[in-house]
Design a protein around this motif. Structure first.
Motif, PDB file in Angstrom:
ATOM      1  N   THR A 130      57.101  23.453  24.641  1.00 41.20           N
ATOM      2  CA  THR A 130      57.651  22.232  25.224  1.00 41.20           C
ATOM      3  C   THR A 130      58.192  21.346  24.113  1.00 41.20           C
ATOM      4  N   ARG A 144      68.672   7.844  29.933  1.00 47.91           N
ATOM      5  CA  ARG A 144      69.735   8.557  30.666  1.00 47.91           C
ATOM      6  C   ARG A 144      70.210   9.781  29.890  1.00 47.91           C
ATOM      7  N   TYR A 146      68.488  11.509  27.621  1.00 43.75           N
ATOM      8  CA  TYR A 146      67.427  12.514  27.630  1.00 43.75           C
ATOM      9  C   TYR A 146      67.365  13.244  28.967  1.00 43.75           C
ATOM     10  N   ARG A 147      67.561  12.520  30.044  1.00 46.41           N
ATOM     11  CA  ARG A 147      67.570  13.178  31.359  1.00 46.41           C
ATOM     12  C   ARG A 147      68.721  14.184  31.444  1.00 46.41           C
ATOM     13  N   GLY A 150      67.864  17.407  30.009  1.00 45.72           N
ATOM     14  CA  GLY A 150      66.839  18.183  30.690  1.00 45.72           C
ATOM     15  C   GLY A 150      65.419  17.661  30.560  1.00 45.72           C
ATOM     16  N   PHE A 151      65.236  16.510  29.942  1.00 46.77           N
ATOM     17  CA  PHE A 151      63.905  15.922  29.825  1.00 46.77           C
ATOM     18  C   PHE A 151      63.536  15.197  31.117  1.00 46.77           C
ATOM     19  N   VAL A 152      62.239  15.204  31.426  1.00 44.30           N
ATOM     20  CA  VAL A 152      61.729  14.499  32.598  1.00 44.30           C
ATOM     21  C   VAL A 152      60.606  13.564  32.160  1.00 44.30           C
ATOM     22  N   LEU A 153      60.438  12.499  32.905  1.00 45.91           N
ATOM     23  CA  LEU A 153      59.375  11.550  32.648  1.00 45.91           C
ATOM     24  C   LEU A 153      58.035  12.228  32.903  1.00 45.91           C
ATOM     25  N   CYS A 154      57.128  12.154  31.938  1.00 42.81           N
ATOM     26  CA  CYS A 154      55.822  12.805  32.103  1.00 42.81           C
ATOM     27  C   CYS A 154      54.659  11.852  31.885  1.00 42.81           C
ATOM     28  N   MET A 174      58.565  11.625  27.668  1.00 41.24           N
ATOM     29  CA  MET A 174      59.421  12.578  28.364  1.00 41.24           C
ATOM     30  C   MET A 174      59.218  13.954  27.752  1.00 41.24           C
ATOM     31  N   LYS A 176      60.243  18.471  28.077  1.00 33.28           N
ATOM     32  CA  LYS A 176      61.168  19.499  28.521  1.00 33.28           C
ATOM     33  C   LYS A 176      60.556  20.858  28.163  1.00 33.28           C
TER      34      LYS A 176
END
Length: 181
Positions: A130, A144, A146-147, A150-154, A174, A176
């Motif tokens: 990861t 925005r 990072y999203r 392909g990154f997501v809030l974790c 974030m 991925k």
């Protein structure tokens, strides 16, 4: 007329340190994220920043890069226009993106995405499963970007910046997956 030279991406060397240190990492945003917490969940809600927020990061005495970190640079016409600093935490096979910065003159041109792809490829070569990073709820342009990468809030931390120049901001974490390619 000579054709435009492409941006060159490579591992940073000692000769790049001075240029890395002077890249403007400030940003302006007319939107910030408010963290909305519910029962066992949270969400980000965009709210208008009026007037627009201008964030300039304070100079940090620890800006020198540790020898155990990996740095990639983007070089345009002999000048560093972006960089990414990463390290791999072996115990859980995670690439940590410590910093990614693109000069204002080169933002929106894919430099950050290319640097992040190179950083993730580096992590994969070292067995990272990861990629993980931290940013602030006010850094909407970065969230925005990072999203899009392909990154997501974790996760988040409401106390992460306590006692710092960013006090009152909320740290957003974030991630991925890298093992999918």
């Amino acid at each position: 007329m000579s054709p435009e030279q492409p941006i060159v991406y490579r591992q940073a060397g000692p000769q790049d340190q001075e240029q890395i240190g002077v890249i403007d990492d400030s940003f302006t945003t007319d939107t910030v994220y408010e963290v909305v917490a519910g029962h066992e969940r949270f969400a980000l809600r965009a709210i208008v920043a009026d007037p627009p927020l201008v964030k300039t990061f304070p100079a940090d005495e620890s800006d020198s890069v540790s020898d155990d970190l990996h740095v990639e640079v983007a070089v345009d016409d002999g000048k560093v226009c972006g960089f990414v600093v990463t390290g791999v935490e072996e115990w859980h096979h995670r690439l940590v993106v410590h910093q990614i910065t693109v000069a204002p003159t080169h933002r929106g041109r894919g430099v950050g995405s290319t640097l992040m792809r190179r950083a993730c490829a580096y992590g994969r070569r070292l067995g990272a499963r990861t990629a993980w990073l931290e940013t602030s709820n006010v850094n909407v342009p970065a969230v925005r970007a990072y999203r899009r990468m392909g990154f997501v809030l974790c996760g988040l931390d409401t106390t992460f910046y306590r006692g710092t120049a960013s006090e009152g901001e909320i740290a957003l974490f974030m991630s991925k997956a890298l093992d999918a390619g």
